[in-house]
Write an enzyme that holds these catalytic residues in place. Structure first.
Site, PDB file in Angstrom:
ATOM      1  N   ASP A   1      15.771 -11.236  -7.445  1.00  0.00           N
ATOM      2  CA  ASP A   1      15.440 -12.575  -7.956  1.00  0.00           C
ATOM      3  C   ASP A   1      15.095 -12.553  -9.443  1.00  0.00           C
ATOM      4  OD1 ASP A   1      15.890 -13.996  -5.619  1.00  0.00           O
ATOM      5  OD2 ASP A   1      13.842 -13.711  -4.895  1.00  0.00           O
TER       6      ASP A   1
ATOM      7  N   LYS B   1      11.170 -12.134   3.766  1.00  0.00           N
ATOM      8  CA  LYS B   1      11.216 -11.271   2.580  1.00  0.00           C
ATOM      9  C   LYS B   1      10.065 -10.251   2.527  1.00  0.00           C
ATOM     10  CE  LYS B   1      13.711 -14.359  -0.577  1.00  0.00           C
ATOM     11  NZ  LYS B   1      13.732 -14.866  -1.954  1.00  0.00           N
TER      12      LYS B   1
END
Ligand code: ATR
Length: 282
Positions: free
Chosen positions: A108, A71
């Site tokens: 997220d 990420k």
């Protein structure tokens, strides 16, 4: 599903990637909406991330989700990074633009707040929030809650310095609290979010007495295996509203799906049940 030559293709990059629930999740939506498209797992080892990302436009792929350990590396490799992803410090969704550039996003925080709103009556103005943990998930939670308008966030972490660093990095009303003071930190709170790995299958349970937490507070655990952690069971038993982590996984996938396949999607009980069957077989 039989694909045509015009099928749209996206997927998930991770290492390992075999445990990822994303192919099943996106596959459900593709089938449900009869979309000529595919979503595939791509195992990309460390050291080959940049190469893999750069190949996406050349192969005509629409984009990818990115999971551990890539990420942060993806944030560095994208041509454009959305401001929310920058604040979170990680990219979990890449969209290939028409000109071949890679745009990076982080969904997220969106997933966390959408799940909370769908499954509880919590409002940002209800009062202070307590975040347990100070890793990547805590960072996304912090950004999500600040952007939702929470007036005060207490970040509780075993390593206090990490909590202090996170509070400093967020330009907002965040304060670091020592792990030993986690129970006092619950006083007057309207929301508690566990972002640590404690309570996850194979990990120790989260050791947290809820005596000082108001009964009207919502308790949110981002863990989803098991679906009901000891934290949530204890909170439910004393009368608090509880939210499990499965919905966050489901909602965070929506923006990518919509960008790649051009169809808006929803999270409903059918999708939760479909994913739960898989989790219970794991
Ligand atoms: P992620 O990026 O997925 O949030 P992480 O960076 O590994 O993962 O963070 C895991 C969180 O769980 C951290 O806040 C960690 O606390 P430390 O910063 O002190 O490491 C917390 N955590 C893990 N095991 C723990 C334990 N046994 N007791 C308390 N906190 C724990």
């Amino acid at each position: 599903m039989i694909l045509s030559g015009k099928a749209r293709v996206a997927g998930v990059i991770g290492w390992p990637v075999a445990h990822s629930r994303s192919p099943r999740l996106h596959g459900y939506w593709l089938e449900r909406h009869g979309i000529d498209g595919a979503y595939i797992p791509m195992a990309v080892p460390p050291g080959r991330l940049e190469q893999a990302l750069r190949a996406l436009p050349a192969l005509g792929l629409r984009g990818v989700n990115v999971t551990l350990p890539h990420k942060e590396g993806t944030l560095a490799a994208c041509d454009n990074v959305d401001s929310l992803a920058r604040r979170i410090g990680a990219v979990n969704t890449v969209v290939v633009c028409d000109n071949g550039e890679l745009s990076g996003f982080n969904t997220d925080a969106f997933g966390l707040i959408e799940n909370l709103r769908q499954r509880s009556a919590w409002r940002a103005t209800d009062g202070p929030a307590v975040i347990l943990g100070a890793g990547g998930a805590a960072r996304a939670a912090c950004v999500a809650l600040l952007d939702a308008g929470v007036g005060s966030i207490r970040i509780v972490n075993r390593t206090r310095q990490r909590a202090a660093d996170l509070a400093d990095a967020m330009s907002g009303p965040c304060a670091a609290v020592a792990w030993a003071e986690r129970e006092e930190a619950l006083e007057g709170a309207a929301l508690v979010v566990n972002t640590t790995s404690l309570g996850m299958a194979g990990q120790p349970p989260l050791d947290l007495r809820l005596d000082s937490l108001p009964l009207k507070a919502t308790v949110y655990d981002i863990v989803y295996v098991p679906l009901e952690t000891r934290l949530l069971a204890g909170a439910r038993a004393r009368g608090n509203a509880v939210v499990d982590g499965l919905g966050m996984l489901l909602h965070q996938a929506r923006p990518g799906f919509e960008a790649w396949f051009g169809t808006p999607v929803e999270v409903d009980e059918g999708l939760r049940d479909f994913l739960l069957q898989d989790l219970s077989n794991a």
